[in-house]
Each structure stands twice: as C-alpha cells, then as structure tokens.
Scaffold this motif. Structure first.
Motif, PDB file in Angstrom:
ATOM      1  N   ILE A 142      -1.190   5.387  -3.827  1.00 51.95           N
ATOM      2  CA  ILE A 142      -0.315   4.216  -3.861  1.00 51.95           C
ATOM      3  C   ILE A 142       0.669   4.325  -5.029  1.00 51.95           C
ATOM      4  CG2 ILE A 142      -0.277   1.674  -4.071  1.00 51.95           C
ATOM      5  CD1 ILE A 142      -1.560   2.541  -1.482  1.00 51.95           C
ATOM      6  N   LEU A 143       0.186   4.777  -6.167  1.00 52.83           N
ATOM      7  CA  LEU A 143       1.056   4.936  -7.339  1.00 52.83           C
ATOM      8  C   LEU A 143       2.062   6.066  -7.117  1.00 52.83           C
ATOM      9  CD1 LEU A 143      -1.492   4.350 -10.230  1.00 52.83           C
ATOM     10  CD2 LEU A 143       0.453   2.894  -9.645  1.00 52.83           C
ATOM     11  N   GLN A 184       3.366   6.827  -4.260  1.00 51.54           N
ATOM     12  CA  GLN A 184       4.371   6.215  -3.394  1.00 51.54           C
ATOM     13  C   GLN A 184       5.329   5.356  -4.220  1.00 51.54           C
ATOM     14  OE1 GLN A 184       2.065   4.038  -0.410  1.00 51.54           O
ATOM     15  NE2 GLN A 184       3.861   4.241   0.889  1.00 51.54           N
ATOM     16  N   PHE A 185       4.744   4.575  -5.118  1.00 45.41           N
ATOM     17  CA  PHE A 185       5.527   3.637  -5.913  1.00 45.41           C
ATOM     18  C   PHE A 185       6.454   4.362  -6.895  1.00 45.41           C
ATOM     19  CE2 PHE A 185       6.359   0.691  -9.379  1.00 45.41           C
ATOM     20  CZ  PHE A 185       6.613  -0.500  -8.722  1.00 45.41           C
ATOM     21  N   TYR A 234       5.756   9.898 -10.947  1.00 42.93           N
ATOM     22  CA  TYR A 234       4.292  10.017 -10.992  1.00 42.93           C
ATOM     23  C   TYR A 234       3.888  11.053 -12.039  1.00 42.93           C
ATOM     24  CZ  TYR A 234      -0.444  10.877  -9.064  1.00 42.93           C
ATOM     25  OH  TYR A 234      -1.793  11.015  -8.874  1.00 42.93           O
ATOM     26  N   LYS A 284       3.756  -4.107   0.441  1.00 41.50           N
ATOM     27  CA  LYS A 284       4.894  -3.497   1.125  1.00 41.50           C
ATOM     28  C   LYS A 284       4.392  -2.616   2.274  1.00 41.50           C
ATOM     29  CE  LYS A 284       8.787  -1.227  -0.967  1.00 41.50           C
ATOM     30  NZ  LYS A 284       9.108  -0.524  -2.223  1.00 41.50           N
ATOM     31  N   ASN A 285       3.357  -1.830   2.001  1.00 45.07           N
ATOM     32  CA  ASN A 285       2.795  -0.923   2.996  1.00 45.07           C
ATOM     33  C   ASN A 285       2.251  -1.679   4.199  1.00 45.07           C
ATOM     34  OD1 ASN A 285       3.341   1.325   1.484  1.00 45.07           O
ATOM     35  ND2 ASN A 285       1.282   1.500   0.641  1.00 45.07           N
ATOM     36  N   GLU A 309       1.919  -4.518  -5.483  1.00 44.23           N
ATOM     37  CA  GLU A 309       3.256  -4.614  -4.896  1.00 44.23           C
ATOM     38  C   GLU A 309       3.421  -3.593  -3.772  1.00 44.23           C
ATOM     39  OE1 GLU A 309       6.401  -4.655  -7.904  1.00 44.23           O
ATOM     40  OE2 GLU A 309       7.790  -3.934  -6.353  1.00 44.23           O
ATOM     41  N   GLN A 310       3.013  -2.346  -4.043  1.00 40.97           N
ATOM     42  CA  GLN A 310       3.152  -1.279  -3.045  1.00 40.97           C
ATOM     43  C   GLN A 310       2.233  -1.516  -1.846  1.00 40.97           C
ATOM     44  OE1 GLN A 310       5.476   1.338  -3.307  1.00 40.97           O
ATOM     45  NE2 GLN A 310       4.898   1.596  -1.162  1.00 40.97           N
ATOM     46  N   GLU A 347      -0.084  -1.042 -14.016  1.00 45.51           N
ATOM     47  CA  GLU A 347      -0.369  -0.184 -12.858  1.00 45.51           C
ATOM     48  C   GLU A 347      -0.981  -1.002 -11.716  1.00 45.51           C
ATOM     49  OE1 GLU A 347      -1.228   4.151 -14.956  1.00 45.51           O
ATOM     50  OE2 GLU A 347      -2.718   2.578 -15.129  1.00 45.51           O
ATOM     51  N   TRP A 377       1.744  -2.719  -9.945  1.00 40.60           N
ATOM     52  CA  TRP A 377       2.469  -1.780  -9.074  1.00 40.60           C
ATOM     53  C   TRP A 377       1.674  -1.522  -7.795  1.00 40.60           C
ATOM     54  CZ3 TRP A 377       3.610   2.467 -13.325  1.00 40.60           C
ATOM     55  CH2 TRP A 377       4.606   1.976 -14.187  1.00 40.60           C
TER      56      TRP A 377
END
Ligand SMILES: [Mn+2]
Length: 285
Positions: free
Chosen positions: A142-143, A145-146, A152, A182-183, A178-179, A172, A175
């Motif tokens: 996920i991180l 992607q973000f 990264y 969104k996903n 949030e991601q 983190e 983040w």
C-alpha cells in the motif's frame, strides 16, 4: 557501500533489465564501478553469458534472484549468480538473499529495524503474508502504491536509518488509510467489468486495469467470485500483463510462459507488446 558513490537504477522486468544491461555493457559504463548488484530479477541467459565472458564484469557483478521462470531457463552455473527459491524450507526473495550477502560480508551491520523490513518484504514478495494474514507486510504494498517506486525507496532508506525498531508511524498509517480507501472505490468499480473466459476447464477472469491493481483485484475475486480460477490483467499503463492464481491448483507460471512471460506459480506476467498480445489473444480465444 565502500565505493565513492552509489548509483541506483530501477527495472520493471527482465526485458527492461536486458535493455539497460545492453547499454551499460556497450558503453562500458561498468568500468567506473567497483561492484554491481542486481536483485529480484535475472537477465535472460544471453546476458548471463555476456557477463560470464567479460572478466571485468564477471568480477564486479553479483546477482540475487528467486524467480522460478528464470531458474528454469538457466542451464549452467554462473559464479556471480545466486538463484534460490527456497532455503532450509523457507521461501526467499531478492531482498532477503541480498541482505544475507551484505551481512555475511560485513557490508551491513545487524539492525533490528532492517531485519524486520527485510522479513516483511520477503513475506510480501513470496505471498506468505496472505496465508498468515500479516497485514504489516501487506502495508508495504500500500505504501509502495502511495509513494511510487522512488518515493518508496527514499522513504524507507531514511526510515531505516534512524529507527531502531520497525514500526509504522502515524503519518504512514494515515497514508495507508488514504490509499486503502482509494483502492476500495477503484476495485469495486473495476470488478464490475471482469470478463470470464474458459480454457481447458479453467475459468479466467480477464480485466483491463492499471498494473498497480493486480493483487487487489486478485484478492477481490477470491472473496467475491468463487467461480473464477485465475486472473488475467492487461495493463496498458505499464504495458504489462499479469496472471494471478485464485484457485491454488492453477500454475499461472506455465500459462504466462505460453503468453511470452513468466514468474512464479501463483503470480506471473510479462511485457505487453505486439508479440505477447498475439499470444495472449490466441490463448484466451
Ligand atoms: Mn521478487
């Protein structure tokens, strides 16, 4: 790493690695480096031979990889190549193999935070996190992607340099939330457009979507579409295709190879170009 400077380059697959190596070798760029490390990817046998026949390159290059399709193609031993899928009953990944090398050669000192990060990367890369439900490993994805590949990389190099113990910070976690939200919205939308095609009694869920959604779509299908055996994702954004086995008995490495790619038994893929697209269309027809 002992040298005057370190240069890092990222590759998305074997084809890109071959292309970069081709230029790197043709321009003799390796002459300015003391050591060259390649991890989590293996060049095609042609370039393995090129390295093998060049004494300067051969003395500088070290390769660490764990991909089944790469191992299957290698017909001889190379002194500079560590290609291991499993060690003492434990699955390896490029990162874990490279980390072991660095420790054993005193190029890195033992550190709890790095050790944990390497283990989480291994759990994620080998998909072991899934059966053990280790979300801490899943959050790396996920991180990634973000933050994107370079974001990264820089984020974790910095994080691991000051943290003694690996722990996600409040920032983190924000983040990740949030991601994840969104996903969820995106996956629900994409899942509506899955086309199911059957070949040799195996049902493939075929979908056009951005490459970053391959694992999330596989998870979504696994939970909601029990009739589908495997996912085939065609990603125009990165010109890549990706197979994921949903039914654990399906070896997608075999199918990906038929389509001009490769990888692991549960996750495989390759570059999407005219040649592979022809093969894919022929395969799912
Ligand atoms: Mn890997």
């Amino acid at each position: 790493m002992g040298g005057e400077y370190t240069h890092i380059t990222l590759c998305s697959g074997i084809e890109e690695l071959d292309e970069q190596l081709d230029k790197f070798i043709a321009k003799k760029e390796y002459e300015q480096y003391q050591q060259i490390f390649i991890t989590d990817l293996c060049p095609s046998p042609f370039y393995l031979d090129v390295i093998d026949k060049n004494d300067d390159l051969k003395s500088k290059v070290l390769l660490f990889d764990h991909h089944k399709s790469a191992m299957d193609k290698i017909k001889k031993e190379y002194s500079f190549l560590t290609e291991v899928g499993e060690k003492n009953g434990k699955m390896c990944c490029g990162t874990s193999l490279f980390y072991e090398y660095l420790l054993q050669n005193n190029k890195l000192s033992e550190n709890e935070s790095i050790r944990r990060f390497v283990e989480l990367t291994r759990l994620h890369d080998t998909y072991e996190w899934k059966s053990k439900n280790i979300l801490e490993a899943y959050y790396l994805q996920i991180l990634f992607q973000f933050l994107g590949p370079w974001g990264y990389l820089y984020h974790f190099v910095e994080k691991l340099s000051y943290e003694n113990e690996f722990q996600y910070t409040e920032k983190e976690i924000e983040w990740i939330k949030e991601q994840t939200e969104k996903n969820q919205t995106k996956i629900e939308e994409l899942a509506k457009n899955i086309v199911v095609l059957e070949r040799e009694n195996i049902k493939y869920g075929v979908i056009l979507a951005n490459y970053e959604y391959r694992n999330l779509l596989a998870d979504c299908i696994q939970e909601n579409r029990k009739e589908i055996d495997a996912l085939l994702l065609l990603a125009g954004d990165e010109n890549r295709f990706s197979f994921r086995s949903i039914n654990p008995d399906i070896d997608v490495n075999q199918v990906a190879e038929i389509c001009g790619g490769g990888g692991h038994t549960k996750a495989a893929g390759g570059k999407l170009n005219e040649e592979t697209l022809q093969k894919i269309l022929k395969f799912i027809k």
